[in-house]
Design an enzyme around this catalytic site. Structure first.
Site, PDB file in Angstrom:
ATOM      1  N   TYR A 131      -9.433  11.344   4.095  1.00  0.00           N
ATOM      2  CA  TYR A 131      -9.523  11.258   2.626  1.00  0.00           C
ATOM      3  C   TYR A 131     -10.810  11.891   2.114  1.00  0.00           C
ATOM      4  O   TYR A 131     -10.846  12.446   1.022  1.00  0.00           O
ATOM      5  CB  TYR A 131      -9.420   9.805   2.153  1.00  0.00           C
ATOM      6  CG  TYR A 131      -8.144   9.130   2.592  1.00  0.00           C
ATOM      7  CD1 TYR A 131      -6.926   9.456   2.006  1.00  0.00           C
ATOM      8  CD2 TYR A 131      -8.136   8.182   3.603  1.00  0.00           C
ATOM      9  CE1 TYR A 131      -5.745   8.844   2.410  1.00  0.00           C
ATOM     10  CE2 TYR A 131      -6.964   7.562   4.019  1.00  0.00           C
ATOM     11  CZ  TYR A 131      -5.770   7.898   3.417  1.00  0.00           C
ATOM     12  OH  TYR A 131      -4.611   7.302   3.818  1.00  0.00           O
ATOM     13  N   GLU A 179      -3.508  14.815   2.947  1.00  0.00           N
ATOM     14  CA  GLU A 179      -3.977  13.947   1.862  1.00  0.00           C
ATOM     15  C   GLU A 179      -4.383  14.724   0.612  1.00  0.00           C
ATOM     16  O   GLU A 179      -4.532  14.136  -0.463  1.00  0.00           O
ATOM     17  CB  GLU A 179      -5.167  13.105   2.341  1.00  0.00           C
ATOM     18  CG  GLU A 179      -4.870  12.216   3.547  1.00  0.00           C
ATOM     19  CD  GLU A 179      -3.707  11.262   3.313  1.00  0.00           C
ATOM     20  OE1 GLU A 179      -3.438  10.926   2.147  1.00  0.00           O
ATOM     21  OE2 GLU A 179      -3.066  10.868   4.307  1.00  0.00           O
ATOM     22  N   HIS A 185       2.729  14.437  -0.086  1.00  0.00           N
ATOM     23  CA  HIS A 185       3.111  14.252   1.323  1.00  0.00           C
ATOM     24  C   HIS A 185       4.570  14.679   1.529  1.00  0.00           C
ATOM     25  O   HIS A 185       4.904  15.388   2.464  1.00  0.00           O
ATOM     26  CB  HIS A 185       2.985  12.780   1.721  1.00  0.00           C
ATOM     27  CG  HIS A 185       1.576  12.281   1.880  1.00  0.00           C
ATOM     28  ND1 HIS A 185       0.652  12.895   2.684  1.00  0.00           N
ATOM     29  CD2 HIS A 185       0.940  11.196   1.358  1.00  0.00           C
ATOM     30  CE1 HIS A 185      -0.492  12.208   2.662  1.00  0.00           C
ATOM     31  NE2 HIS A 185      -0.340  11.177   1.852  1.00  0.00           N
ATOM     32  N   HIS A 243      -6.504   0.364   5.619  1.00  0.00           N
ATOM     33  CA  HIS A 243      -6.522   1.314   6.736  1.00  0.00           C
ATOM     34  C   HIS A 243      -7.179   0.762   8.000  1.00  0.00           C
ATOM     35  O   HIS A 243      -7.029   1.344   9.065  1.00  0.00           O
ATOM     36  CB  HIS A 243      -7.208   2.604   6.283  1.00  0.00           C
ATOM     37  CG  HIS A 243      -6.552   3.219   5.078  1.00  0.00           C
ATOM     38  ND1 HIS A 243      -6.624   2.647   3.822  1.00  0.00           N
ATOM     39  CD2 HIS A 243      -5.787   4.322   4.939  1.00  0.00           C
ATOM     40  CE1 HIS A 243      -5.948   3.378   2.957  1.00  0.00           C
ATOM     41  NE2 HIS A 243      -5.428   4.403   3.602  1.00  0.00           N
ATOM     42  N   HIS A 277       0.106  11.932  -5.496  1.00  0.00           N
ATOM     43  CA  HIS A 277      -0.451  11.958  -4.130  1.00  0.00           C
ATOM     44  C   HIS A 277       0.681  11.789  -3.104  1.00  0.00           C
ATOM     45  O   HIS A 277       0.794  12.566  -2.152  1.00  0.00           O
ATOM     46  CB  HIS A 277      -1.490  10.839  -3.981  1.00  0.00           C
ATOM     47  CG  HIS A 277      -2.031  10.684  -2.594  1.00  0.00           C
ATOM     48  ND1 HIS A 277      -3.214  11.263  -2.185  1.00  0.00           N
ATOM     49  CD2 HIS A 277      -1.536  10.041  -1.500  1.00  0.00           C
ATOM     50  CE1 HIS A 277      -3.429  10.978  -0.921  1.00  0.00           C
ATOM     51  NE2 HIS A 277      -2.425  10.234  -0.475  1.00  0.00           N
ATOM     52  N   GLU A 278       1.509  10.784  -3.326  1.00  0.00           N
ATOM     53  CA  GLU A 278       2.581  10.501  -2.352  1.00  0.00           C
ATOM     54  C   GLU A 278       3.597  11.636  -2.301  1.00  0.00           C
ATOM     55  O   GLU A 278       4.049  12.031  -1.229  1.00  0.00           O
ATOM     56  CB  GLU A 278       3.274   9.174  -2.685  1.00  0.00           C
ATOM     57  CG  GLU A 278       2.366   7.946  -2.595  1.00  0.00           C
ATOM     58  CD  GLU A 278       1.639   7.836  -1.274  1.00  0.00           C
ATOM     59  OE1 GLU A 278       2.174   8.306  -0.249  1.00  0.00           O
ATOM     60  OE2 GLU A 278       0.506   7.321  -1.260  1.00  0.00           O
ATOM     61  N   HIS A 286       0.852  -1.200   0.000  1.00  0.00           N
ATOM     62  CA  HIS A 286       0.000   0.000   0.000  1.00  0.00           C
ATOM     63  C   HIS A 286       0.884   1.244   0.000  1.00  0.00           C
ATOM     64  O   HIS A 286       1.764   1.398   0.852  1.00  0.00           O
ATOM     65  CB  HIS A 286      -0.951  -0.001   1.202  1.00  0.00           C
ATOM     66  CG  HIS A 286      -1.963   1.094   1.101  1.00  0.00           C
ATOM     67  ND1 HIS A 286      -3.159   0.933   0.432  1.00  0.00           N
ATOM     68  CD2 HIS A 286      -1.928   2.386   1.501  1.00  0.00           C
ATOM     69  CE1 HIS A 286      -3.826   2.081   0.460  1.00  0.00           C
ATOM     70  NE2 HIS A 286      -3.099   2.983   1.096  1.00  0.00           N
ATOM     71  N   ALA A 287       0.640   2.142  -0.953  1.00  0.00           N
ATOM     72  CA  ALA A 287       1.536   3.287  -1.153  1.00  0.00           C
ATOM     73  C   ALA A 287       1.611   4.171   0.089  1.00  0.00           C
ATOM     74  O   ALA A 287       0.603   4.409   0.758  1.00  0.00           O
ATOM     75  CB  ALA A 287       1.039   4.108  -2.334  1.00  0.00           C
TER      76      ALA A 287
HETATM   77  O1  X8Z Z   1      -4.217   5.347   1.218  1.00  0.00           O
HETATM   78  C1  X8Z Z   1      -4.174   6.200   0.348  1.00  0.00           C
HETATM   79  C2  X8Z Z   1      -2.831   6.709  -0.139  1.00  0.00           C
HETATM   80  C3  X8Z Z   1      -1.813   6.715   0.931  1.00  0.00           C
HETATM   81  S1  X8Z Z   1      -2.138   7.909   2.146  1.00  0.00           S
HETATM   82  C4  X8Z Z   1      -2.340   5.843  -1.266  1.00  0.00           C
HETATM   83  N1  X8Z Z   1      -5.319   6.644  -0.236  1.00  0.00           N
HETATM   84  C5  X8Z Z   1      -6.614   6.136   0.166  1.00  0.00           C
HETATM   85  C6  X8Z Z   1      -6.788   4.692  -0.260  1.00  0.00           C
HETATM   86  O2  X8Z Z   1      -5.994   4.190  -1.053  1.00  0.00           O
HETATM   87  O3  X8Z Z   1      -7.733   4.053   0.201  1.00  0.00           O
HETATM   88  C7  X8Z Z   1      -5.413   7.673  -1.247  1.00  0.00           C
HETATM   89  C8  X8Z Z   1      -6.870   7.759  -1.603  1.00  0.00           C
HETATM   90  C9  X8Z Z   1      -7.615   7.006  -0.537  1.00  0.00           C
HETATM   91 ZN    ZN Z   2      -1.879   9.832   1.466  1.00  0.00          ZN
END
Ligand code: X8Z
Ligand code: ZN
Length: 620
Positions: free
Chosen positions: A527, A417, A393, A517, A389-390, A359-360
């Site tokens: 988000y 975010e 940060h 998450h 997105h990354e 997960h990024a």
């Molecule tokens: O988790 C993330 C990022 C890292 S903060 C890749 N996002 C959420 C997800 O993937 O569920 C970005 C959008 C929503």
């Molecule tokens: Zn993020």
């Protein structure tokens, strides 16, 4: 592991404030933490004592955070029993320290302080995401559980009947690309198998963290999580309802249109005309962003006729080049290039020989310059956006690096975010042409296609962004009991998203755990906020750049005035209440979805026309 949960936000501080310790370290940390506290007399603590406490706590947290970041980085890049143990150990240590500081901080609540110290004291008190109970044995247990949950997610795989095993990114690619409902269903169900063993761990994690929250004077963990927005927890909940109310009609129009088009594609048996949409048909493992089914729902006469995934391939972009291209957007705004260490220490490719958390995430290892991303990049349009997105940060982290440790954070977690996403809204056709990816910019007659593609990701996301913590907050408060975890999850999925499980689910399943998450314990409302804020930022920065056209065609690429304005907000970090930071860019102090509605206004009209023309019964 406790630490990991904060990882994606990359906030050294919240990470630090969440981790935990061994009994021995716990005792030591308590002694250190109380060193600057008022002596055991009846005298009320004074200002000097409070400031000495804050300085001491801040220095200790800064130091601990670096140790924790390193252990976490190694664990999530190399998941083994040993790295899990090391990560749990440091998690325990930081958690004990941060809980002790939070407890101490409460004692100074009535001391009159200057605004900066008052703010720091409040951060010490409330910026915890997984507060351990004061009991060292329970702290150790919580750190271990947290670490184990992260490991279960990171190691997760599903093996198909033919023996082929897939990791999360591979299964996600399948969900994005396959149009075979049986295959989609198998991948959807298969990935959720990894979450079943998480259920008892999650249940215990909630018990322990709730106890920790109570030790700190909060009713439960829900109240603590909702206390981090410069307003009362219940006011924050109301604010979310208000924002959701603003965008809901747009979501309903999109839902109605997409459901109708999927029905045309798959037929009544697979994709019914009415009711919630089966969750495996939307191009995403969690049905959270729907851009991958654009081809199924694209307008006949307004398709822009290009696909960024194909353009990247045609122009020979590899993972490194994708990141370089994203970096160059930020440097075009006046931000300094990323340091050499970013390029040598980041992870871009999924290793073949070991388990990693794919997960990024973006990291700030030393709270200064050692910034990195960790991501198993796929060469797709979707991941090109995630890279922006990354990097958002990372550029935020670097912009606030001069702030004192407790302010090295975003104005609120939605801001962190939103930054990279704001930049990605500027990936317009004219930008793609400027960087040589696209030959011809489609004319305005193709705007509906572009807006639809954007809405499939951004508008479809909104109810998902909201419902995850609606579920968790109810779990934390006890309104949802463990016996109802899965059923309540699907009730909320249906209520907010109008999406349903494509197959029977029972309480033997633990579907929330299949979303990073939840085992990662990363708050998710951030988000939702980011999806509102990014449109406010984009509009304001386009105004600064002097763009006069429709906001969905505006790109701030190369505009230093917009970059300067953005940087002014970023460098504030968490030193001011978020409305002050918001005002730096937008000139206003409130979050508001009007910018979202304005951006998509032409699409809303078009969707409603389509739904009426096809005589669709909207809603579910
Ligand atoms: O988790 C993330 C990022 C890292 S903060 C890749 N996002 C959420 C997800 O993937 O569920 C970005 C959008 C929503
Ligand atoms: Zn993020």
């Amino acid at each position: 592991m406790a630490i990991l949960l904060n990882r994606p936000t990359t906030l050294a501080l919240t990470i630090a404030l969440t981790l935990g310790l061994t009994a021995c370290n716990d005792a030591q940390s308590k002694a250190e933490a109380t060193a600057a506290a008022p002596a055991a007399t009846n005298a009320a603590p004074d200002k000097a004592q409070a400031i000495a406490f804050i300085q001491d706590a801040e220095a200790q947290m800064a130091q601990l955070s670096i140790e924790a970041n390193r252990a976490e980085w190694i664990y999530s890049n190399f998941i083994t029993e040993d790295t899990a143990a090391l990560s749990a150990a440091v998690g325990e240590k930081v958690s004990a320290a941060s809980v002790n500081f939070a407890t101490e901080a409460a004692k100074y609540a009535n001391v009159e302080l200057d605004p900066a110290n008052a703010r720091k004291l409040n951060i010490l008190r409330s910026a915890l995401v997984l507060p351990a109970p004061l009991d060292p044995a329970k702290n150790a247990e919580l750190a271990q559980i947290s670490s184990e949950l992260n490991g279960l997610y990171g190691k997760g795989k599903y093996c198909f009947a033919d023996g082929k095993c897939m990791t999360q990114p591979e299964l996600s690619s399948l969900m994005a690309e396959s149009r075979d409902p049986a295959k989609l269903l198998e991948a959807w169900k298969g990935w959720r198998e990894i979450a079943k063993p998480m259920r008892p761990l999650f249940q215990r994690e909630v018990e322990l963290a709730n106890e920790g929250a109570k030790d700190l004077g909060y009713a439960n963990l829900s109240e603590l999580w909702r206390s981090q927005y410069d307003m009362k927890p219940d006011e924050f909940s109301q604010e979310l309802d208000r924002l959701w109310g603003q965008v809901k009609p747009l979501y309903e129009s999109l839902h109605c249109y997409v459901r109708g088009e999927l029905n045309n594609e798959y037929g009544d048996a697979i994709a019914p005309k009415t009711g919630p949409i089966p969750a495996h048909l939307l191009g995403n493992m969690w049905a959270q962003q729907w851009g991958n089914v654009y081809d199924l729902v694209a307008p006949d006469d307004a398709d822009p006729g290009y696909d960024v995934t194909e353009l990247l391939e045609q122009k020979g972009y590899d993972e490194h080049k994708m990141v370089k291209q994203a970096e160059s957007f930020f440097t075009s705004l006046g931000f300094a290039p990323l340091p050499d260490s970013f390029w040598s220490r980041s992870l871009f490719l999924q290793p073949k020989d070991r388990d990693v958390v794919c997960h990024a995430s973006a990291w700030d290892l030393d709270n200064l310059d050692d910034i990195r991303i960790k991501m198993c990049i796929q060469k797709t349009a979707e991941d090109f956006t995630v890279i922006h997105h990354e990097l958002g940060h990372n550029f935020y982290q670097r912009a606030y690096k001069q702030q004192p440790f407790l302010f090295k954070n975003s104005a609120n977690d939605g801001f962190h975010e939103a930054i990279g996403d704001t930049i990605a809204l500027s990936i317009t056709p004219s930008y793609l042409k400027q960087i040589g990816l696209l030959e011809d910019v489609p004319d305005a007659s193709k705007d509906i296609g572009l807006l639809l593609k954007q809405a499939l990701d951004k508008i479809a996301f909104l109810p998902f962004g909201l419902m995850i913590d609606q579920w968790r907050w109810k779990v934390f408060s006890g309104e949802i009991t463990p016996a109802q975890y899965n059923q309540a999850w699907w009730e909320l999925r249906e209520k907010y998203q109008g999406v349903k499980a494509p197959t029977d689910r029972t309480e033997a399943d633990f579907d929330p755990g299949a979303k990073y998450h939840v085992p990662g314990n990363v708050p998710y409302t951030r988000y939702f906020l980011a999806h509102i804020l990014q449109f406010q930022f984009h509009k304001a920065l386009c105004d600064t750049a002097g763009d006069k056209g429709p906001v969905h065609r505006c790109s701030i690429y190369g505009n230093q005035a917009a970059g300067e304005k953005l940087n002014k907000m970023l460098e504030l970090g968490a030193s001011q209440p978020w409305p002050v930071a918001l005002k730096e860019v937008t000139g206003t102090e409130g979050m508001d979805a009007k910018a979202v509605l304005d951006y998509f206004a032409p699409l809303k009209i078009w969707l409603d026309e389509q739904n009426t023309a096809a005589n669709r019964q909207c809603g579910w």
